[in-house]
Design an enzyme around this catalytic site. Sequence first.
Site, short mmCIF file in Angstrom:
data_model
loop_
_atom_site.label_atom_id
_atom_site.label_comp_id
_atom_site.label_asym_id
_atom_site.label_seq_id
_atom_site.Cartn_x
_atom_site.Cartn_y
_atom_site.Cartn_z
N GLU A 294 0.78 -1.17 -0.08
CA GLU A 294 -0.06 -0.06 0.06
C GLU A 294 0.86 1.23 -0.03
OE1 GLU A 294 -2.60 0.68 3.21
OE2 GLU A 294 -3.70 2.24 2.29
N ARG B 147 5.81 -12.33 9.52
CA ARG B 147 6.13 -11.29 8.93
C ARG B 147 7.74 -10.96 9.59
NH1 ARG B 147 2.57 -7.49 8.90
NH2 ARG B 147 3.82 -5.49 8.96
N LYS C 81 4.85 0.76 9.05
CA LYS C 81 4.85 1.90 8.21
C LYS C 81 4.26 3.15 9.28
CE LYS C 81 3.15 0.26 4.91
NZ LYS C 81 2.47 0.05 3.51
P1 ATP Z 1 3.03 -2.09 7.73
O1 ATP Z 1 2.60 -2.85 8.85
O2 ATP Z 1 4.56 -1.93 7.61
O3 ATP Z 1 2.26 -1.15 7.41
P2 ATP Z 1 1.69 -3.74 5.81
O4 ATP Z 1 1.56 -5.13 5.83
O5 ATP Z 1 0.39 -2.78 5.98
O6 ATP Z 1 2.92 -3.31 6.68
P3 ATP Z 1 1.76 -3.43 3.10
O7 ATP Z 1 2.22 -2.05 2.10
O8 ATP Z 1 0.22 -3.63 2.88
O9 ATP Z 1 2.09 -3.31 4.55
O10 ATP Z 1 2.62 -4.82 2.55
C1 ATP Z 1 2.93 -5.04 1.33
C2 ATP Z 1 3.26 -6.43 1.44
O11 ATP Z 1 4.27 -6.53 2.25
C3 ATP Z 1 2.20 -7.42 2.21
O12 ATP Z 1 1.98 -8.41 1.25
C4 ATP Z 1 2.78 -7.74 3.36
O13 ATP Z 1 2.24 -8.88 4.08
C5 ATP Z 1 4.25 -7.79 3.23
N1 ATP Z 1 4.74 -6.92 4.42
C6 ATP Z 1 4.91 -6.26 5.13
N2 ATP Z 1 5.51 -5.82 6.27
C7 ATP Z 1 6.18 -7.12 6.14
C8 ATP Z 1 7.06 -7.57 7.19
N3 ATP Z 1 7.60 -7.03 8.41
N4 ATP Z 1 7.60 -8.96 6.94
C9 ATP Z 1 7.34 -9.49 5.87
N5 ATP Z 1 6.39 -9.10 4.99
C10 ATP Z 1 6.01 -7.80 5.36
MG MG Z 2 -1.52 -2.92 4.66
#
Ligand code: ATP
Ligand code: MG
Length: 564
Positions: A37, A263, A273
């Site tokens: 995102e 994760r 983020k």
């Molecule tokens: P954040 O908590 O940092 O906002 P998010 O999952 O909301 O993370 P996204 O932009 O939706 O962020 O993530 C994009 C992709 O990266 C998704 O498939 C998510 O599962 C993966 N992802 C995000 N954070 C991690 C992490 N710490 N380890 C592994 N994969 C991750």
């Molecule tokens: Mg997300």
Amino acid sequence: MAENSTAPPSDFIRDIIDEDMRTGKHQGRVATRFPPEPNGYPHVGHAKSVCLNFGIAAQYGGACNLRMDDTDPTGESMEYVEAVIRDVKWLGFDWEDRLYYASDYYEQLYQYALQLISMGKAFVCDLNADEMREYRGSFTEPGRESPYRERSVAENLDLFARMQAGEFDEGSCVLRAKIDMTSPNITMRDPIMYRIKKESHYRTGDRWCIYPMYDFAHCLSDSIERITHSICTLEFENNRPLYDWFLEALNVEDRPQQIEFARLNLSYTVLSKRRLVELVENGIVNGWDDPRLPTLSGMRRRGYPPEAIRDFCERIGVAKNDSLVDVALLENCIRESLNDKAPRVMAVLRPLRVVIDNYPEGRVEEFDCPYHPKNPEMGSRKAPFSRVLYIEQEDFMENPPKKFHRLAPGREVRLRYGYFIKCVDVVKNPETGAVVELHCTYDPETRSGFAPDGRKVDATIHWVSADHGVPAEVRLHDRLFRVADPLAAASDYMDHLNQESLEILKSCRLEPSLADAAPGSAFQFERMGYFCVDAVDSKADSLVFNRTVTLRDAWARIAEKGQK
Ligand code: ATP
Ligand code: MG
């Protein structure tokens, strides 16, 4: 892809794909996607997902799409899209022409929603947020059906169209899937599909004022792109039945399969983020590319090679249970990568002036210094030697304890690539008593680094000629937090910031070969660590270097000492 990989990695996700290949599911196709995102800069947790999704596609002869999962106007922007594009490219992956945006599917998703309404599988609900929570029940209690659940298809179609036409206020109604309010899985209790948000979207502007929820948008975006394996993180495990429910209800062909993995959590930092936005917006760090951040732009600026990050992602592997990975493991991958390829040079970070009394004034010798002891193909450079030098303050002690083997009054050491010098006098600031200058003599017979009479010295120290050295600023970055898991700590994570995470040294002296080092280029400063030219602030007449990583794990040594 990862150049240092030999055998392809193996894990439970690859086991699933192997089995799918064997049974011919998805007709032997493998299609994955990385779906960030665009509401923040990518971090090393995203790198794990990038390496996994692109790595699997490459390994099975498939393709991986880059998809902006931009279904929420709040906080999304083109700046973040550009950051994702830059960082995924930098990590070494290529999506070719497959850059997609979930926001491009809004019309199609809207049509899917109309279909579900027409099938009697979705309804417009006027409960407010509090009522909705109350009706939802809990882990131990079933939910109750909304009083609006039995609206007719015609009424729902009309209301949904009017939601999109902007007739209703935010929060006054939502579109919900009609599933099962008694399901043990709370996710399945008539989940929200669309909510009203009267906000401009960075791509669709004011075209829409209803926006789809993740659970509805994600499975259908996967299906639209004909993804076969939709890999996501563990927090979506409970959402998998819902993922499948939408695909089933709409009877789409080629159903993608959601697979969850743990994760990445990394010690002494935060990988979220939302938290990173806070650190950036509150000025705790200097922007998204602050080298102390776990963002990929921060790591790039700090001098982490992309192949070292890929290597790290491969080494940690993928598993089904959450864990906290020690940042020391990442730092070791960085060291290993730089150890072979970073030229080794001399830089004095905290200079102490040394006058060699018996070296002729005005005389300059040039020492030939190889860039790497094990890689002669890296060549060599000349290091000028003259009567006045700088050495590292910490390489001299006036009253050395037993274990200190470097320079002290009356003691002799070797200068790297050159002579033996012996300290004969110490000049101090009369007011503070601080040592400001040393007087030494050199032994002209020791040019080779060895004494003809066979006498030995206990230490070899680095140095820079005072007349020839170039001034520079060097920034020493350390961990952003003082505790391994700041989010698990009882108090607010901000209370655990390491106040000494950045030290700026402004009077460093570098050997002259570094005068025109290219922005971003990496070096080992002998005995001091790995450093890179800061790609943002370094200028030809005012060089700035970042410390990428220490030579050894300084924190582990501190911990060891503490235990003794
Ligand atoms: P954040 O908590 O940092 O906002 P998010 O999952 O909301 O993370 P996204 O932009 O939706 O962020 O993530 C994009 C992709 O990266 C998704 O498939 C998510 O599962 C993966 N992802 C995000 N954070 C991690 C992490 N710490 N380890 C592994 N994969 C991750
Ligand atoms: Mg997300």
